[in-house]
Design a protein around this motif. Structure first.
Motif, PDB file in Angstrom:
ATOM      1  N   VAL A  48      16.516 -75.544 -47.372  1.00  0.00           N
ATOM      2  CA  VAL A  48      16.411 -74.189 -46.850  1.00  0.00           C
ATOM      3  C   VAL A  48      15.158 -74.132 -45.999  1.00  0.00           C
ATOM      4  O   VAL A  48      14.067 -74.405 -46.480  1.00  0.00           O
ATOM      5  CB  VAL A  48      16.342 -73.140 -47.987  1.00  0.00           C
ATOM      6  CG1 VAL A  48      16.146 -71.759 -47.432  1.00  0.00           C
ATOM      7  CG2 VAL A  48      17.589 -73.213 -48.844  1.00  0.00           C
ATOM      8  N   PHE A  49      15.349 -73.831 -44.734  1.00  0.00           N
ATOM      9  CA  PHE A  49      14.216 -73.787 -43.824  1.00  0.00           C
ATOM     10  C   PHE A  49      13.672 -72.378 -43.667  1.00  0.00           C
ATOM     11  O   PHE A  49      12.539 -72.189 -43.298  1.00  0.00           O
ATOM     12  CB  PHE A  49      14.605 -74.374 -42.470  1.00  0.00           C
ATOM     13  CG  PHE A  49      14.991 -75.818 -42.592  1.00  0.00           C
ATOM     14  CD1 PHE A  49      14.034 -76.792 -42.794  1.00  0.00           C
ATOM     15  CD2 PHE A  49      16.315 -76.196 -42.547  1.00  0.00           C
ATOM     16  CE1 PHE A  49      14.380 -78.123 -42.934  1.00  0.00           C
ATOM     17  CE2 PHE A  49      16.672 -77.528 -42.672  1.00  0.00           C
ATOM     18  CZ  PHE A  49      15.706 -78.483 -42.862  1.00  0.00           C
ATOM     19  N   SER A  86      14.558 -68.034 -45.168  1.00  0.00           N
ATOM     20  CA  SER A  86      15.403 -67.120 -45.925  1.00  0.00           C
ATOM     21  C   SER A  86      15.148 -65.704 -45.423  1.00  0.00           C
ATOM     22  O   SER A  86      14.142 -65.438 -44.767  1.00  0.00           O
ATOM     23  CB  SER A  86      15.104 -67.224 -47.423  1.00  0.00           C
ATOM     24  OG  SER A  86      13.755 -66.889 -47.673  1.00  0.00           O
ATOM     25  N   LYS A  87      16.075 -64.838 -45.718  1.00  0.00           N
ATOM     26  CA  LYS A  87      15.947 -63.459 -45.277  1.00  0.00           C
ATOM     27  C   LYS A  87      15.213 -62.661 -46.341  1.00  0.00           C
ATOM     28  O   LYS A  87      15.562 -62.701 -47.515  1.00  0.00           O
ATOM     29  CB  LYS A  87      17.319 -62.859 -45.001  1.00  0.00           C
ATOM     30  CG  LYS A  87      17.244 -61.534 -44.293  1.00  0.00           C
ATOM     31  CD  LYS A  87      18.610 -61.099 -43.828  1.00  0.00           C
ATOM     32  CE  LYS A  87      18.483 -59.757 -43.158  1.00  0.00           C
ATOM     33  NZ  LYS A  87      19.787 -59.164 -42.942  1.00  0.00           N
ATOM     34  N   ASP A 103       9.525 -68.240 -44.276  1.00  0.00           N
ATOM     35  CA  ASP A 103       9.524 -69.706 -44.186  1.00  0.00           C
ATOM     36  C   ASP A 103       9.722 -70.282 -45.593  1.00  0.00           C
ATOM     37  O   ASP A 103       9.849 -69.527 -46.572  1.00  0.00           O
ATOM     38  CB  ASP A 103       8.246 -70.201 -43.501  1.00  0.00           C
ATOM     39  CG  ASP A 103       6.976 -69.975 -44.305  1.00  0.00           C
ATOM     40  OD1 ASP A 103       7.037 -69.730 -45.538  1.00  0.00           O
ATOM     41  OD2 ASP A 103       5.895 -70.057 -43.705  1.00  0.00           O
ATOM     42  N   ALA A 110      21.911 -79.049 -38.762  1.00  0.00           N
ATOM     43  CA  ALA A 110      21.169 -78.084 -39.581  1.00  0.00           C
ATOM     44  C   ALA A 110      20.297 -77.196 -38.705  1.00  0.00           C
ATOM     45  O   ALA A 110      20.251 -75.968 -38.885  1.00  0.00           O
ATOM     46  CB  ALA A 110      20.315 -78.811 -40.620  1.00  0.00           C
ATOM     47  N   ASN A 140      22.494 -74.836 -36.710  1.00  0.00           N
ATOM     48  CA  ASN A 140      22.998 -73.788 -37.598  1.00  0.00           C
ATOM     49  C   ASN A 140      21.940 -72.707 -37.821  1.00  0.00           C
ATOM     50  O   ASN A 140      22.223 -71.507 -37.692  1.00  0.00           O
ATOM     51  CB  ASN A 140      23.430 -74.385 -38.931  1.00  0.00           C
ATOM     52  CG  ASN A 140      23.920 -73.321 -39.879  1.00  0.00           C
ATOM     53  OD1 ASN A 140      24.970 -72.732 -39.673  1.00  0.00           O
ATOM     54  ND2 ASN A 140      23.138 -73.038 -40.912  1.00  0.00           N
ATOM     55  N   ASP A 141      20.728 -73.123 -38.161  1.00  0.00           N
ATOM     56  CA  ASP A 141      19.664 -72.150 -38.394  1.00  0.00           C
ATOM     57  C   ASP A 141      19.377 -71.339 -37.134  1.00  0.00           C
ATOM     58  O   ASP A 141      19.140 -70.133 -37.193  1.00  0.00           O
ATOM     59  CB  ASP A 141      18.386 -72.844 -38.856  1.00  0.00           C
ATOM     60  CG  ASP A 141      18.474 -73.341 -40.288  1.00  0.00           C
ATOM     61  OD1 ASP A 141      19.501 -73.093 -40.958  1.00  0.00           O
ATOM     62  OD2 ASP A 141      17.519 -73.994 -40.752  1.00  0.00           O
ATOM     63  N   THR A 142      19.407 -72.004 -35.979  1.00  0.00           N
ATOM     64  CA  THR A 142      19.168 -71.311 -34.721  1.00  0.00           C
ATOM     65  C   THR A 142      20.256 -70.278 -34.464  1.00  0.00           C
ATOM     66  O   THR A 142      19.973 -69.151 -34.029  1.00  0.00           O
ATOM     67  CB  THR A 142      19.083 -72.328 -33.562  1.00  0.00           C
ATOM     68  OG1 THR A 142      18.048 -73.262 -33.864  1.00  0.00           O
ATOM     69  CG2 THR A 142      18.780 -71.646 -32.248  1.00  0.00           C
ATOM     70  N   VAL A 195      22.044 -68.705 -36.726  1.00  0.00           N
ATOM     71  CA  VAL A 195      21.876 -67.589 -37.670  1.00  0.00           C
ATOM     72  C   VAL A 195      20.881 -66.567 -37.120  1.00  0.00           C
ATOM     73  O   VAL A 195      21.164 -65.371 -37.077  1.00  0.00           O
ATOM     74  CB  VAL A 195      21.426 -68.098 -39.058  1.00  0.00           C
ATOM     75  CG1 VAL A 195      20.971 -66.959 -39.956  1.00  0.00           C
ATOM     76  CG2 VAL A 195      22.555 -68.887 -39.719  1.00  0.00           C
ATOM     77  N   CYS A 245      16.126 -75.570 -29.082  1.00  0.00           N
ATOM     78  CA  CYS A 245      16.100 -76.233 -30.393  1.00  0.00           C
ATOM     79  C   CYS A 245      16.444 -77.714 -30.247  1.00  0.00           C
ATOM     80  O   CYS A 245      15.748 -78.589 -30.785  1.00  0.00           O
ATOM     81  CB  CYS A 245      17.101 -75.533 -31.311  1.00  0.00           C
ATOM     82  SG  CYS A 245      17.542 -76.429 -32.794  1.00  0.00           S
TER      83      CYS A 245
END
Length: 159
Positions: free
Chosen positions: A4-5, A7-8, A16, A95, A98-100, A102, A145
């Motif tokens: 997990v890089f 979280s909300k 972070d 990964a 994906n994070d980008t 989101v 990214c």
């Protein structure tokens, strides 16, 4: 177990891995002069060379992550990397993308900024523009990214 890089957190902020707020380096759309930006887009469109149009069409059509994946395979072959190294590069890339996505899509719908051709209806765009918010640009965030990640994984190719 997945890495997990971020979280909300509460209040639509992101944290972070150490649960500290992330301060994104992106302008709030309320701080942008959209008339000036529209003028710049119009001037840019009018001055594009055929080669620049071709580049825009290549990168702006189809699935961008598929093009990045193909680059990783190509670089893996160029440097004669084995399957474990290529798989690792693909894992990091997917990964990160994906994070980008989101964050980008969260901000797109939070801010709901119209596209330039919705402001300036006479713009002659290079690509067909989709019917979802424009800002931040998913293509731009994924490209940024990927540039950082690929430059790290293949430093001799960073230029």
């Amino acid at each position: 177990m997945a890495n997990v890089f971020f979280s909300k957190g509460r209040d639509n902020n992101f944290l972070d891995p150490f649960h500290q707020p992330i301060n994104w380096r992106i302008k709030n759309p309320d701080e942008i002069n959209w008339q000036t930006e529209l003028f710049l887009v119009d001037q840019t469109l009018k001055s594009l060379t055929p080669q620049q149009r071709q580049i825009a069409q290549y990168w702006g059509t189809g699935e961008l992550s598929a093009k990045i994946t193909a680059m990783i395979f190509g670089l893996g072959e160029k440097y004669r990397l084995g399957s474990p190294h290529i798989s690792r590069a693909l894992g990091y890339s997917n990964a990160a993308i994906n994070d980008t996505f989101v964050i980008t899509w969260f901000l797109k719908y939070l801010w709901d900024v119209a596209r330039p051709n919705q402001y300036g209806r006479n713009l002659s765009t290079v690509l067909i523009t989709p019917r979802f918010p424009s800002y931040p640009s998913a293509h731009a965030t994924i490209a940024g990214c990927s540039e950082i990640l690929l430059s790290y994984l293949f430093p001799s190719e960073s230029a």
